[in-house]
Scaffold this motif. Structure first.
Motif: not given
Length: 103
Positions: A1-21
């Motif tokens: 499991m690549d924790l850095a990749r998971i953290a980056a994908e999680t941050a990208a998900y929340y960022r996209a939600l925040d910026e497009s809301a």
């Protein structure tokens, strides 16, 4: 499991939600220790997802979480959708949330 990749994908998900809301809802919740939690949530499908969260502890410390700062030794951005009709949340104004968030 690549924790850095998971953290980056999680941050990208929340960022996209925040910026497009286009709709943002704000809530407050008092915890058992005398602290106050403030959240900004946005719709994602049928759920309300928290994109910003601030904890004001009973001792006056402020901890803030968002896509830019998902977690630290004090806690982290919730990964659970909020349900205003079920969760013990009080609706607040965007201005009240903003005062705490920028404190």
């Amino acid at each position: 499991m690549d924790l850095a990749r998971i953290a980056a994908e999680t941050a990208a998900y929340y960022r996209a939600l925040d910026e497009s809301a286009t709709v943002r809802l704000h809530f407050r919740h008092a915890d058992e220790e005398g602290g106050l939690w403030f959240v900004e949530a946005v719709p994602d499908g049928d759920e309300l997802i928290v994109v910003k969260q601030a904890e004001l502890t009973a001792t006056g410390s402020l901890h803030r979480y968002s896509w830019a700062h998902l977690e630290d030794r004090h806690g982290g951005l919730t990964d659970q959708a909020v349900e205003p009709g079920v969760d013990p949340l009080e609706a607040i104004t965007a201005e009240e949330f903003g005062r705490v968030w920028t404190r």
